[in-house]
Design a protein around this motif. Structure first.
Motif, PDB file in Angstrom:
ATOM      1  N   MET B   1       0.908  -1.204  -0.175  1.00  0.00           N
ATOM      2  CA  MET B   1       0.050   0.654  -0.032  1.00  0.00           C
ATOM      3  C   MET B   1       0.864   1.074  -0.207  1.00  0.00           C
ATOM      4  O   MET B   1       0.878   2.004  -1.573  1.00  0.00           O
ATOM      5  N   ALA B   2       1.392   1.656   1.682  1.00  0.00           N
ATOM      6  CA  ALA B   2       2.428   2.322   1.410  1.00  0.00           C
ATOM      7  C   ALA B   2       3.200   1.606   1.188  1.00  0.00           C
ATOM      8  O   ALA B   2       3.919   1.254   1.369  1.00  0.00           O
ATOM      9  N   GLY B   3       4.428   3.034   0.595  1.00  0.00           N
ATOM     10  CA  GLY B   3       5.560   2.728   0.046  1.00  0.00           C
ATOM     11  C   GLY B   3       6.501   2.671   2.216  1.00  0.00           C
ATOM     12  O   GLY B   3       5.923   2.341   2.942  1.00  0.00           O
ATOM     13  N   ILE B   5       7.886   4.690   4.784  1.00  0.00           N
ATOM     14  CA  ILE B   5       7.665   5.846   5.474  1.00  0.00           C
ATOM     15  C   ILE B   5       8.544   5.942   7.036  1.00  0.00           C
ATOM     16  O   ILE B   5       8.797   5.149   7.494  1.00  0.00           O
ATOM     17  N   ASP B   7      10.156   6.616  10.501  1.00  0.00           N
ATOM     18  CA  ASP B   7      10.019   6.610  11.642  1.00  0.00           C
ATOM     19  C   ASP B   7       8.883   8.099  12.509  1.00  0.00           C
ATOM     20  O   ASP B   7       8.313   8.312  13.119  1.00  0.00           O
ATOM     21  N   ILE B  10       5.797   8.315  11.381  1.00  0.00           N
ATOM     22  CA  ILE B  10       4.746   6.474  11.507  1.00  0.00           C
ATOM     23  C   ILE B  10       4.231   6.998  13.119  1.00  0.00           C
ATOM     24  O   ILE B  10       3.428   6.676  13.426  1.00  0.00           O
ATOM     25  N   ARG B  11       5.127   7.826  13.889  1.00  0.00           N
ATOM     26  CA  ARG B  11       4.895   8.890  15.136  1.00  0.00           C
ATOM     27  C   ARG B  11       3.834   9.335  14.757  1.00  0.00           C
ATOM     28  O   ARG B  11       2.977   9.999  16.221  1.00  0.00           O
ATOM     29  N   PRO B  14      -0.136   8.270  13.935  1.00  0.00           N
ATOM     30  CA  PRO B  14      -1.443   8.701  14.950  1.00  0.00           C
ATOM     31  C   PRO B  14      -2.637   9.827  15.402  1.00  0.00           C
ATOM     32  O   PRO B  14      -3.933   9.975  15.409  1.00  0.00           O
ATOM     33  N   ILE B  76      -3.680   1.638   6.035  1.00  0.00           N
ATOM     34  CA  ILE B  76      -2.337   2.015   6.537  1.00  0.00           C
ATOM     35  C   ILE B  76      -1.816   1.190   8.107  1.00  0.00           C
ATOM     36  O   ILE B  76      -0.762   0.132   8.491  1.00  0.00           O
ATOM     37  N   MET B  77      -2.872   1.496   8.819  1.00  0.00           N
ATOM     38  CA  MET B  77      -2.003   1.667   9.980  1.00  0.00           C
ATOM     39  C   MET B  77      -2.903   0.363  10.865  1.00  0.00           C
ATOM     40  O   MET B  77      -2.820  -0.386  12.520  1.00  0.00           O
TER      41      MET B  77
END
Lengths: 213, 213
Positions: B1-3, B5, B7, B10-11, B14, B76-77
């Motif tokens: 899906m997404a390539g 990402i 850190d 990612i943080r 949310p 994604i999550m």
């Protein structure tokens, strides 16, 4: 006591404290920057730099005295005296925090819980006094509380932060899933449990995609 | 899906999810990078950069479609499917996590709790099945659990992490006050509540020193 400490070092302070406490419990008297670095996954030079900012400990070749360094960090973090907490919000999260005895043992006793619905909550919190939020202005100032724990829904948290600020509270431990705005002379530490769970979920998802590809 | 990402992004995922959910609840259909940046305390260009890494959303001048972007980040999550959790450790922390219903509502149901002493704990966890830790090898593999929640004392956490790894668990939500060592194909998210409280305490201490000087 200590001078200016960078944010990165501040964030490592609790880990230093934890590791030094474990070492002390294991009977270790001295520890080299190499061995402490191995434990903490930091380089020996980073360890030496950090500890220098705490106030110049240890002598080259002798390592650091475990108990003294631990006590010093404990004092820097203000753990040598008690910080009373008040919880606002008696939902599942607030009650879970209230029922967790570990914080009191570490010097952070909860002295009261405030909620809209005191009757529902009183039953499950045993010894802890529960008051209606409407009585916050009247009661909070007399409680000598340093920390307010916000265990409220996101939409109620910002208003409550401002309300406790006006009552003199300068430290908030925020469990509400909200990014709060606060004055410069206030400190807010967020515990966004769902965020942490969502990052975990993201990483599981990536693992699974990697395994498929 | 997404390539790939980073850190840091990612943080922030949310927080994007939280803000977009709030916007959707408020009936907002579109949002510009400027307005989203104001909310999230990020620059508009950072917002555009982040969202580009998620997969190229929105058209210049129109802003981002709130619901679509939220659903995209949700996927994604991996929040579009359920992740079953098993808690190990039935002390106050483990029971508090077990009793908090919010996680189940978000797709992270707790399916069982393991502890040494099942009798003591059974009483307080109501509907949740409680098993002796000795039966972990026998029972865990059949539970289809993705996440193990470690709510153990620091000294027991590392050994338990290795034990659940050998049972196929690759995601750990760690509440033990310990820095765990784990294989590269495992994900560990730490919730060090005491660390967070200690940093709060440090900052209170600094405020008080500043006020005195």
């Amino acid at each position: 006591m200590a001078g200016y400490i960078s944010d990165a070092v501040i964030r490592r302070l609790p880990a230093y404290y934890r590791h030094l406490r474990e070492l002390e419990d294991a009977g270790v008297k001295q520890i080299s920057s190499q061995d402490l670095g191995d434990r903490m996954q930091l380089t020996p030079s980073q360890i030496r730099q950090d500890i220098n900012t705490f106030g110049g400990f240890g002598r080259q070749g002798y390592g650091y005295p475990v108990t003294e360094l631990k006590e010093h960090i404990r004092a820097i973090m203000g753990l040598d005296h008690e910080h009373r907490m008040v919880i606002i919000g008696g939902g599942r999260m607030g009650r879970a925090i209230a029922s967790y005895a570990g914080f009191a043992r570490e010097g952070f006793p909860t002295v009261a819980l405030f909620d809209q619905d005191t009757v529902r909550i009183q039953m499950s919190t045993e010894a802890l006094p529960v008051y209606p939020v409407a009585e916050l202005e009247e009661r909070l100032p007399g409680m000598a509380a340093k920390i307010v724990v916000l265990a409220l829904p996101a939409e109620a948290a910002q208003e409550m932060l401002e309300r406790v600020y006006s009552l003199g509270i300068r430290a908030v431990w925020n469990f509400a899933p909200a990014d709060l705005v606060y004055p410069r002379d206030m400190t807010v530490m967020n515990v966004h449990l769902s965020d942490s769970l969502h990052i975990l979920s993201y990483r599981i998802n990536q693992q699974e995609e990697d395994a498929r590809s």
